[in-house]
Every structure is written in structure tokens, then in C-alpha cells.
Design a protein around this motif. Structure first.
Motif, PDB file in Angstrom:
ATOM      1  N   LYS A 168      34.413  32.793  35.157  1.00  0.00           N
ATOM      2  CA  LYS A 168      34.016  33.215  36.500  1.00  0.00           C
ATOM      3  C   LYS A 168      34.240  32.113  37.522  1.00  0.00           C
ATOM      4  O   LYS A 168      34.401  32.379  38.711  1.00  0.00           O
ATOM      5  CB  LYS A 168      32.545  33.628  36.513  1.00  0.00           C
ATOM      6  N   LYS A 169      34.270  30.868  37.066  1.00  0.00           N
ATOM      7  CA  LYS A 169      34.440  29.724  37.963  1.00  0.00           C
ATOM      8  C   LYS A 169      35.878  29.577  38.451  1.00  0.00           C
ATOM      9  O   LYS A 169      36.140  28.853  39.393  1.00  0.00           O
ATOM     10  CB  LYS A 169      34.017  28.444  37.251  1.00  0.00           C
ATOM     11  N   LEU A 170      36.809  30.253  37.801  1.00  0.00           N
ATOM     12  CA  LEU A 170      38.222  30.153  38.174  1.00  0.00           C
ATOM     13  C   LEU A 170      38.483  31.026  39.399  1.00  0.00           C
ATOM     14  O   LEU A 170      38.301  32.236  39.351  1.00  0.00           O
ATOM     15  CB  LEU A 170      39.120  30.588  37.012  1.00  0.00           C
ATOM     16  N   GLN A 171      38.922  30.404  40.488  1.00  0.00           N
ATOM     17  CA  GLN A 171      39.121  31.128  41.746  1.00  0.00           C
ATOM     18  C   GLN A 171      40.598  31.400  42.049  1.00  0.00           C
ATOM     19  O   GLN A 171      40.916  32.391  42.682  1.00  0.00           O
ATOM     20  CB  GLN A 171      38.503  30.346  42.904  1.00  0.00           C
ATOM     21  N   ASP A 172      41.470  30.532  41.605  1.00  0.00           N
ATOM     22  CA  ASP A 172      42.891  30.652  41.900  1.00  0.00           C
ATOM     23  C   ASP A 172      43.494  31.808  41.098  1.00  0.00           C
ATOM     24  O   ASP A 172      43.321  31.903  39.881  1.00  0.00           O
ATOM     25  CB  ASP A 172      43.599  29.331  41.543  1.00  0.00           C
ATOM     26  N   LYS A 173      44.199  32.714  41.768  1.00  0.00           N
ATOM     27  CA  LYS A 173      44.775  33.902  41.119  1.00  0.00           C
ATOM     28  C   LYS A 173      45.781  33.524  40.024  1.00  0.00           C
ATOM     29  O   LYS A 173      45.814  34.138  38.967  1.00  0.00           O
ATOM     30  CB  LYS A 173      45.438  34.779  42.182  1.00  0.00           C
ATOM     31  N   LEU A 191      45.555  34.439  36.055  1.00  0.00           N
ATOM     32  CA  LEU A 191      46.637  35.059  35.288  1.00  0.00           C
ATOM     33  C   LEU A 191      46.949  34.249  34.031  1.00  0.00           C
ATOM     34  O   LEU A 191      47.140  34.803  32.947  1.00  0.00           O
ATOM     35  CB  LEU A 191      47.902  35.180  36.139  1.00  0.00           C
ATOM     36  N   HIS A 192      46.990  32.948  34.183  1.00  0.00           N
ATOM     37  CA  HIS A 192      47.278  32.060  33.056  1.00  0.00           C
ATOM     38  C   HIS A 192      46.248  32.260  31.944  1.00  0.00           C
ATOM     39  O   HIS A 192      46.600  32.395  30.775  1.00  0.00           O
ATOM     40  CB  HIS A 192      47.287  30.606  33.531  1.00  0.00           C
ATOM     41  N   VAL A 193      44.992  32.290  32.301  1.00  0.00           N
ATOM     42  CA  VAL A 193      43.921  32.450  31.311  1.00  0.00           C
ATOM     43  C   VAL A 193      43.940  33.871  30.736  1.00  0.00           C
ATOM     44  O   VAL A 193      43.783  34.064  29.531  1.00  0.00           O
ATOM     45  CB  VAL A 193      42.552  32.108  31.940  1.00  0.00           C
ATOM     46  N   ALA A 194      44.150  34.864  31.580  1.00  0.00           N
ATOM     47  CA  ALA A 194      44.147  36.252  31.118  1.00  0.00           C
ATOM     48  C   ALA A 194      45.256  36.526  30.110  1.00  0.00           C
ATOM     49  O   ALA A 194      45.074  37.327  29.184  1.00  0.00           O
ATOM     50  CB  ALA A 194      44.276  37.201  32.304  1.00  0.00           C
ATOM     51  N   THR A 195      46.401  35.864  30.242  1.00  0.00           N
ATOM     52  CA  THR A 195      47.479  36.089  29.274  1.00  0.00           C
ATOM     53  C   THR A 195      47.138  35.520  27.905  1.00  0.00           C
ATOM     54  O   THR A 195      47.699  35.940  26.911  1.00  0.00           O
ATOM     55  CB  THR A 195      48.809  35.456  29.729  1.00  0.00           C
ATOM     56  N   HIS A 235      38.763  26.966  25.652  1.00  0.00           N
ATOM     57  CA  HIS A 235      37.632  26.596  26.515  1.00  0.00           C
ATOM     58  C   HIS A 235      37.810  25.216  27.142  1.00  0.00           C
ATOM     59  O   HIS A 235      37.465  25.015  28.305  1.00  0.00           O
ATOM     60  CB  HIS A 235      36.313  26.675  25.751  1.00  0.00           C
ATOM     61  N   GLU A 236      38.363  24.272  26.405  1.00  0.00           N
ATOM     62  CA  GLU A 236      38.599  22.944  26.955  1.00  0.00           C
ATOM     63  C   GLU A 236      39.603  23.017  28.099  1.00  0.00           C
ATOM     64  O   GLU A 236      39.431  22.382  29.148  1.00  0.00           O
ATOM     65  CB  GLU A 236      39.101  21.999  25.866  1.00  0.00           C
ATOM     66  N   GLN A 237      40.645  23.812  27.911  1.00  0.00           N
ATOM     67  CA  GLN A 237      41.649  23.989  28.966  1.00  0.00           C
ATOM     68  C   GLN A 237      41.030  24.664  30.200  1.00  0.00           C
ATOM     69  O   GLN A 237      41.317  24.286  31.328  1.00  0.00           O
ATOM     70  CB  GLN A 237      42.810  24.832  28.435  1.00  0.00           C
ATOM     71  N   ILE A 238      40.152  25.626  29.989  1.00  0.00           N
ATOM     72  CA  ILE A 238      39.472  26.299  31.108  1.00  0.00           C
ATOM     73  C   ILE A 238      38.621  25.286  31.870  1.00  0.00           C
ATOM     74  O   ILE A 238      38.631  25.257  33.113  1.00  0.00           O
ATOM     75  CB  ILE A 238      38.621  27.487  30.621  1.00  0.00           C
ATOM     76  N   ASP A 239      37.882  24.439  31.151  1.00  0.00           N
ATOM     77  CA  ASP A 239      37.061  23.414  31.805  1.00  0.00           C
ATOM     78  C   ASP A 239      37.926  22.482  32.643  1.00  0.00           C
ATOM     79  O   ASP A 239      37.551  22.120  33.768  1.00  0.00           O
ATOM     80  CB  ASP A 239      36.270  22.612  30.771  1.00  0.00           C
ATOM     81  N   ASN A 240      39.085  22.102  32.121  1.00  0.00           N
ATOM     82  CA  ASN A 240      40.001  21.242  32.885  1.00  0.00           C
ATOM     83  C   ASN A 240      40.502  21.931  34.143  1.00  0.00           C
ATOM     84  O   ASN A 240      40.621  21.318  35.203  1.00  0.00           O
ATOM     85  CB  ASN A 240      41.176  20.791  32.027  1.00  0.00           C
ATOM     86  N   LEU A 241      40.798  23.227  34.028  1.00  0.00           N
ATOM     87  CA  LEU A 241      41.269  23.986  35.194  1.00  0.00           C
ATOM     88  C   LEU A 241      40.179  24.131  36.246  1.00  0.00           C
ATOM     89  O   LEU A 241      40.448  24.054  37.442  1.00  0.00           O
ATOM     90  CB  LEU A 241      41.767  25.368  34.748  1.00  0.00           C
ATOM     91  N   VAL A 242      38.940  24.313  35.806  1.00  0.00           N
ATOM     92  CA  VAL A 242      37.813  24.421  36.744  1.00  0.00           C
ATOM     93  C   VAL A 242      37.635  23.112  37.491  1.00  0.00           C
ATOM     94  O   VAL A 242      37.409  23.091  38.700  1.00  0.00           O
ATOM     95  CB  VAL A 242      36.518  24.824  36.004  1.00  0.00           C
ATOM     96  N   ASN A 243      37.757  22.002  36.775  1.00  0.00           N
ATOM     97  CA  ASN A 243      37.580  20.690  37.401  1.00  0.00           C
ATOM     98  C   ASN A 243      38.683  20.355  38.400  1.00  0.00           C
ATOM     99  O   ASN A 243      38.463  19.569  39.306  1.00  0.00           O
ATOM    100  CB  ASN A 243      37.496  19.592  36.341  1.00  0.00           C
TER     101      ASN A 243
END
Length: 167
Positions: free
Chosen positions: A128-133, A137-141, A158-166
Motif C-alpha cells: 500500500k505504501k507504493l505510490q508510483d504506478k 506494475l513492477h511488483v504486480a508482475t 519483501h526486501e525489494q518492496i521495502d527498498n522501493l518504498v524507501n
């Protein structure tokens, strides 16, 4: 005629003459192909799936006899003498046939992105923290459908998601 590069592909790959001994495949205790011919068996299987199984019909709608015929063709072509590897072979063939239908990348995902993203957010609050479309898309794939819950999950990144959020 342009050179294809990196070797031959498609139906022509199996038109060259192979020695009789090259059509023998060994299997390990888990009934998985092994040895130097396992990649040729995999290529042969992919070719068979593309030519004999219609892309437009879902894998689960193919008749059981179609899968049996594929196995009997493999036994003859690859000198497989018993039915030990049959279940694993057919399972892999079904998975490969299903995967072939899903490989559309971002272009294919855009049609059903909103539904997938909603089901992904319902199962994992970190996305939910990911705002960039583009990031969404990257995560959804990379999300996998949990057939029991009907929700998409991102277990491995999950580690990659945390990096993207940061970022």
C-alpha cells in the motif's frame, strides 16, 4: 535471409539428424530428466506444446487423452522405457503450457491491473505504501495468485518492496 543468432530455434531445431543414442534420456530418483539431453527434451516438449496444444484453449480443458498422447510420443521419441516419469512429465507439460499463456509482461497486466492490485493490497499491507504506478506494475508482475484465498501474494520480494518504498 537474416541470420538468427545464438543458434537455431523453432521447428527447424529438431530437423537435423541426431544419432540414435542421443534420443536417450535418463531420469533421477525424483523422475526429473538429467544428463546432457535434458535441455533437448525440454525444447522438444516446448515445441510439442506450441504445435499440438491450442494457445486459446485453457490447459485444464484439454482432454486427458491429449496428455496421454504427448507422453506416448515422448516415450517413443526419447527412448523412455517405463512409465515412472509420466506423472512428473505431464505435470511439467501442463505447467509449461499454462506459463506460456501468462507471459505477456506489463502489456498483458495493464488490462487487469486494478483487480490484481486490489487483491494484492488486501493480502499484503506493505504494498500500500507504493505510490508510483510503474513501481506498482513492477511488483504486480511478480505477484502470485493464491488459489485458496483468491488473493495475490508477493512472498519472495519483501526486501525489494521495502527498498522501493524507501526510494
Amino acid at each position: 535471409m537474416a541470420k538468427r543468432g545464438r543458434g537455431e530455434r523453432g521447428p527447424a531445431s529438431f530437423q537435423k539428424k541426431m544419432a540414435e543414442a542421443e534420443f536417450y534420456v535418463e531420469f533421477n530418483e525424483d523422475m526429473l530428466a538429467m544428463g546432457k539431453q535434458k535441455s533437448k527434451l525440454a525444447s522438444w516438449l516446448g515445441l510439442q506444446l506450441r504445435t499440438k496444444f491450442s494457445y486459446h484453449i485453457p490447459t485444464n480443458e484439454f482432454d486427458k487423452q491429449d496428455w496421454e498422447k504427448l507422453w506416448s510420443d515422448a516415450k517413443v521419441q526419447w527412448k523412455i522405457f517405463d512409465d515412472g516419469p509420466k506423472d512428473v512429465f505431464i505435470r511439467k507439460a501442463k505447467k509449461n503450457s499454462t506459463d506460456r499463456r501468462r507471459r505477456t509482461g506489463y502489456r498483458g497486466l495493464k488490462d487487469n491491473f486494478d483487480d490484481r492490485w486490489q487483491r494484492l493490497m488486501a493480502s499484503d499491507s506493505s504494498v500500500k505504501k507504493l505510490q508510483d504506478k510503474r513501481t506498482q506494475l513492477h511488483v504486480a508482475t511478480r505477484a502470485n495468485l493464491n488459489k485458496k484465498t483468491g488473493l495475490y501474494e508477493v512472498n519472495d520480494i519483501h526486501e525489494q518492496i521495502d527498498n522501493l518504498v524507501n526510494k
